[in-house]
Design a protein around this motif. Sequence first.
Motif, PDB file in Angstrom:
ATOM      1  N   THR A 183       0.839  -1.205   0.000  1.00  0.00           N
ATOM      2  CA  THR A 183       0.000   0.000   0.000  1.00  0.00           C
ATOM      3  C   THR A 183       0.872   1.253   0.000  1.00  0.00           C
TER       4      THR A 183
ATOM      5  N   THR B 103       1.023   5.416   0.545  1.00  0.00           N
ATOM      6  CA  THR B 103       0.312   6.471   1.257  1.00  0.00           C
ATOM      7  C   THR B 103       1.026   7.802   1.052  1.00  0.00           C
TER       8      THR B 103
ATOM      9  N   ASN C  72      -5.389  10.177  -6.698  1.00  0.00           N
ATOM     10  CA  ASN C  72      -6.636   9.809  -6.033  1.00  0.00           C
ATOM     11  C   ASN C  72      -6.469   8.464  -5.339  1.00  0.00           C
ATOM     12  N   SER C  73      -7.110   8.316  -4.192  1.00  0.00           N
ATOM     13  CA  SER C  73      -7.091   7.036  -3.491  1.00  0.00           C
ATOM     14  C   SER C  73      -7.815   5.983  -4.312  1.00  0.00           C
ATOM     15  N   GLY C  74      -7.384   4.746  -4.178  1.00  0.00           N
ATOM     16  CA  GLY C  74      -8.042   3.656  -4.881  1.00  0.00           C
ATOM     17  C   GLY C  74      -7.120   2.475  -5.052  1.00  0.00           C
TER      18      GLY C  74
ATOM     19  N   GLN D 149      -2.936  -0.732  -3.518  1.00  0.00           N
ATOM     20  CA  GLN D 149      -3.865   0.245  -2.958  1.00  0.00           C
ATOM     21  C   GLN D 149      -3.098   1.529  -2.682  1.00  0.00           C
ATOM     22  N   VAL D 150      -3.697   2.647  -3.078  1.00  0.00           N
ATOM     23  CA  VAL D 150      -3.113   3.969  -2.867  1.00  0.00           C
ATOM     24  C   VAL D 150      -4.055   4.759  -1.970  1.00  0.00           C
ATOM     25  N   LYS D 151      -3.491   5.378  -0.933  1.00  0.00           N
ATOM     26  CA  LYS D 151      -4.288   6.187  -0.010  1.00  0.00           C
ATOM     27  C   LYS D 151      -3.696   7.588   0.074  1.00  0.00           C
ATOM     28  N   PHE D 152      -4.545   8.588  -0.145  1.00  0.00           N
ATOM     29  CA  PHE D 152      -4.143   9.979   0.041  1.00  0.00           C
ATOM     30  C   PHE D 152      -4.847  10.486   1.290  1.00  0.00           C
ATOM     31  N   LEU D 153      -4.067  10.929   2.255  1.00  0.00           N
ATOM     32  CA  LEU D 153      -4.583  11.352   3.550  1.00  0.00           C
ATOM     33  C   LEU D 153      -4.801  12.856   3.585  1.00  0.00           C
ATOM     34  N   THR D 154      -5.908  13.263   4.187  1.00  0.00           N
ATOM     35  CA  THR D 154      -6.138  14.694   4.361  1.00  0.00           C
ATOM     36  C   THR D 154      -5.279  15.183   5.521  1.00  0.00           C
TER      37      THR D 154
END
Length: 78
Positions: free
Chosen positions: A5, A7, A42-44, A62-67
């Motif tokens: 993953t 991030t 973009n997350s996804g 899986q890619v996650k972009f955190l606020t």
Amino acid sequence: DLGDTKTACLGDQITLDATFNDNQATYLWSNNSTNPTLTVNNSGIYKVKVFLKNCVVEDSVQVKFLTEPEVNLIDDQV
């Protein structure tokens, strides 16, 4: 191997790299891109198929972009 993953912070970009060290390989990403790399913001879950001769290999990541956290400081107190 796209790895584990990924991030990053919202607003950043991540480049996914499926490059195979044979210039006859072709690529197909889940968004229909045919480049060996894919830059995402973009997350996804991103998937790629690598085709070489009669072989096909698939991978996904899986890619996650955190606020960014919101910080509210109160007025100084004496």
